[in-house]
Scaffold this active site. Sequence first.
Site, PDB file in Angstrom:
ATOM      1  N   PRO A  39     -41.047  -8.551  88.100  1.00 62.55           N
ATOM      2  CA  PRO A  39     -41.826  -9.277  87.096  1.00 62.55           C
ATOM      3  C   PRO A  39     -40.991  -9.522  85.839  1.00 62.55           C
ATOM      4  CG  PRO A  39     -43.131  -7.513  88.061  1.00 62.55           C
ATOM      5  CD  PRO A  39     -41.726  -7.327  88.550  1.00 62.55           C
ATOM      6  N   GLU A  40     -41.012 -10.766  85.370  1.00 60.16           N
ATOM      7  CA  GLU A  40     -40.273 -11.137  84.170  1.00 60.16           C
ATOM      8  C   GLU A  40     -41.259 -11.378  83.029  1.00 60.16           C
ATOM      9  OE1 GLU A  40     -37.343 -14.187  85.024  1.00 60.16           O
ATOM     10  OE2 GLU A  40     -37.040 -13.419  87.052  1.00 60.16           O
TER      11      GLU A  40
ATOM     12  N   ARG B 296     -26.119 -11.414  91.246  1.00 63.38           N
ATOM     13  CA  ARG B 296     -27.463 -11.957  91.398  1.00 63.38           C
ATOM     14  C   ARG B 296     -27.372 -13.368  91.950  1.00 63.38           C
ATOM     15  NH1 ARG B 296     -31.179  -9.412  88.079  1.00 63.38           N
ATOM     16  NH2 ARG B 296     -32.736 -10.493  89.359  1.00 63.38           N
TER      17      ARG B 296
ATOM     18  N   LYS C 231     -39.638  -7.233  79.151  1.00 72.20           N
ATOM     19  CA  LYS C 231     -40.296  -6.869  80.407  1.00 72.20           C
ATOM     20  C   LYS C 231     -41.020  -5.525  80.310  1.00 72.20           C
ATOM     21  CE  LYS C 231     -36.508  -9.122  82.911  1.00 72.20           C
ATOM     22  NZ  LYS C 231     -35.419  -8.926  83.898  1.00 72.20           N
TER      23      LYS C 231
END
EC number: 3.2.2.23
Length: 264
Positions: free
Chosen positions: A2-3, A253, A58
């Site tokens: 979750p961002e 990433r 976050k």
Amino acid sequence: MPELPEVETVVRSLAPLVGRRIATAEFRNLRILRGGDPDLMSARLAGRKILSIKRYGKFIVAVIEGGGHLMIHLGMTGKLLLGGPSGKHTHAVLTFDRGTLLFDDSRQFGCIEYSEEFPKRVARLGPEPMEISFEDFAADLKRRKTRIKSLLLNQTFIRGVGNIYADEALFRAGIHPQALTSRIRIERARKLYDAIGEVLTEAIEAGGSSISDYVDAEGRSGFFQFSHRVYQRTGEPCLNCKTPIRRVIVTQRSSHFCPHCQKR
């Protein structure tokens, strides 16, 4: 993971807890606790009201009556759920006079920390991306010597942006994820600054992106995933020029981009 938009959505759905008194606090898994004894944490929370719940990047920080702070990070699969049955992945339960708040996390990368002082991990974060001025954004970008995707993921630069929204903002700004920050001129920096604000605002309005199992505290999924222009669209045509979306690795990433629309 979750961002910012997902965590903001969760925080908004937790609003009914503000002003409510915690009856009991149960911590079932030491792995998710950071530097705290579960019995001591339970004792410090029991009988106290939640005064506020806010998002910092976050992270979620609840200010507790008496000056305490309960910090929560959802990790990869963490969920905060109002009510509902407790399950095998439920690692913490706060009970109120009416209802409960569960912390579920199947992969156990999330964490909970209680401290009397404001959490140091949160204090070290950079500014909020929708609050920083363009002048400060551009000046800090110019000082950094790295690739732009790496910088956007660096939480000391701006907080809350992760893989999804970095990819989406870079696409809207027309900047390649491997572009060097030293080569980004002021005009392109302005486009990126605006794009970050736009994509985060739109994602919050859509309740975030439910790519795997993300839901808010009421169990509702977001739907911004249907508006992704590049993220996880490898091989699909660019929505602007029809060029196939490509994927590269930046800072370990995955980064998704259009090789025609996004320039180094």
